[in-house]
Design an enzyme around this catalytic site. Sequence first.
Site, PDB file in Angstrom:
ATOM      1  N   ASP A  81       0.847  -1.198   0.000  1.00 61.11           N
ATOM      2  CA  ASP A  81       0.000   0.000   0.000  1.00 61.11           C
ATOM      3  C   ASP A  81       0.884   1.250   0.000  1.00 61.11           C
ATOM      4  OD1 ASP A  81      -2.323   1.558   0.211  1.00 61.11           O
ATOM      5  OD2 ASP A  81      -2.315   1.464   2.400  1.00 61.11           O
ATOM      6  N   HIS A  82       0.568   2.194  -0.848  1.00 62.11           N
ATOM      7  CA  HIS A  82       1.283   3.475  -0.901  1.00 62.11           C
ATOM      8  C   HIS A  82       2.799   3.307  -1.016  1.00 62.11           C
ATOM      9  CE1 HIS A  82      -2.038   6.306  -0.357  1.00 62.11           C
ATOM     10  NE2 HIS A  82      -2.566   5.392   0.439  1.00 62.11           N
ATOM     11  N   GLU A 133      -2.177   5.916  -8.025  1.00 60.37           N
ATOM     12  CA  GLU A 133      -3.100   6.938  -7.524  1.00 60.37           C
ATOM     13  C   GLU A 133      -3.003   8.197  -8.377  1.00 60.37           C
ATOM     14  OE1 GLU A 133      -3.668   9.643  -3.497  1.00 60.37           O
ATOM     15  OE2 GLU A 133      -3.190   7.519  -3.274  1.00 60.37           O
ATOM     16  N   HIS A 183      -8.028  10.252   4.375  1.00 63.91           N
ATOM     17  CA  HIS A 183      -7.416   9.314   5.314  1.00 63.91           C
ATOM     18  C   HIS A 183      -7.627   9.790   6.747  1.00 63.91           C
ATOM     19  CE1 HIS A 183      -4.666   8.374   1.757  1.00 63.91           C
ATOM     20  NE2 HIS A 183      -5.303   7.251   2.016  1.00 63.91           N
ATOM     21  N   HIS A 212      -9.656   4.890  -1.225  1.00 62.85           N
ATOM     22  CA  HIS A 212      -8.844   5.074  -0.025  1.00 62.85           C
ATOM     23  C   HIS A 212      -9.623   5.959   0.939  1.00 62.85           C
ATOM     24  CE1 HIS A 212      -4.625   3.858  -1.523  1.00 62.85           C
ATOM     25  NE2 HIS A 212      -5.509   3.418  -2.412  1.00 62.85           N
ATOM     26  N   GLY A 213      -9.224   5.956   2.213  1.00 57.97           N
ATOM     27  CA  GLY A 213      -9.945   6.769   3.185  1.00 57.97           C
ATOM     28  C   GLY A 213     -11.339   6.237   3.432  1.00 57.97           C
ATOM     29  N   ASN A 234      -9.912   0.375   0.746  1.00 61.68           N
ATOM     30  CA  ASN A 234      -8.895   0.328   1.801  1.00 61.68           C
ATOM     31  C   ASN A 234      -9.520   0.716   3.133  1.00 61.68           C
ATOM     32  OD1 ASN A 234      -7.236  -0.095  -0.398  1.00 61.68           O
ATOM     33  ND2 ASN A 234      -5.692   1.379   0.241  1.00 61.68           N
TER      34      ASN A 234
END
Length: 288
Positions: A81-82, A133, A183, A212-213, A234
Amino acid sequence: MLVTLKEVLKVAEEKEIAIGAFNAPNLESLQAVMAAAEEMDLPVIIQFAPVHEVHNPLALMGPLMVDFAKKAKVPVCVHLDHGDSIDRVKFALSMGFTSVMYDGSTLPYEENVANTKLAAELAHAQGADIEAELGSMGKTESGEGVGSGEDDETKIYTDPVQAKDFVARTGVDALACSFGTTHGIYLKKPRLDFSVVENVRKETNGIPVVMHGGSGVSKEDFHSAIKAGVRKINYFTYMDRAAGIAVQKWAAELKEGVPPFYTSVTAVAKEAMKENVKEAMRTFARQD
């Protein structure tokens, strides 16, 4: 069983659901997510974010995640992730991760394209898949920061037309889009623009969109996002928070003179995370 991101997202597309992607910064969270997935009999994505290196290094958690996935009774994708550098992407792939995210969302567009294309080539050469992203959800994905849910000046909404160019030039398999989520913990109800998701899907010939978030979003909004084309969600902050609240409650109920033991703390936390993950999975699978 260990599978790729595309394999679990194919299931999501066929069933018009989203697959939950849960961070595993320690053994207890990894055990909780895997137990929840097997009890629910649903595919799952377990992932590790560099921001969690302060708790346990990727070098320690990565092999554990891959091993758990191989022994699981359900399809499991192991995902970075990220990923914040090409070197970190290479490292995750070397451990057997079946999916990586290269996050160049804060870079100038052309630099993001070039780096993501390289990361995609590396992943595909290893038989793995890649997420990228475009836009920015703001804040940090650690779960320790606080998001506002709306008044976050660091958020940049994804441009669907730019997404078309980005996907075509990079060859990514999934795209994390910014459409109003943040997030961290929400202080206000988020205002989500589902048309961003719909238009990204339209412009990119249906690429799976990643949310995300996701912690703190209502069930209704999750379902609307999935209907619009979100296929991976996520989720970590509220799962982590559930463990903290459970431990706090457990400690408060200890009888006077009874000493607390760390192994009991981890057991309480793990059970709370498992139940929270199961609730999230039910929502993402549109079972409630």
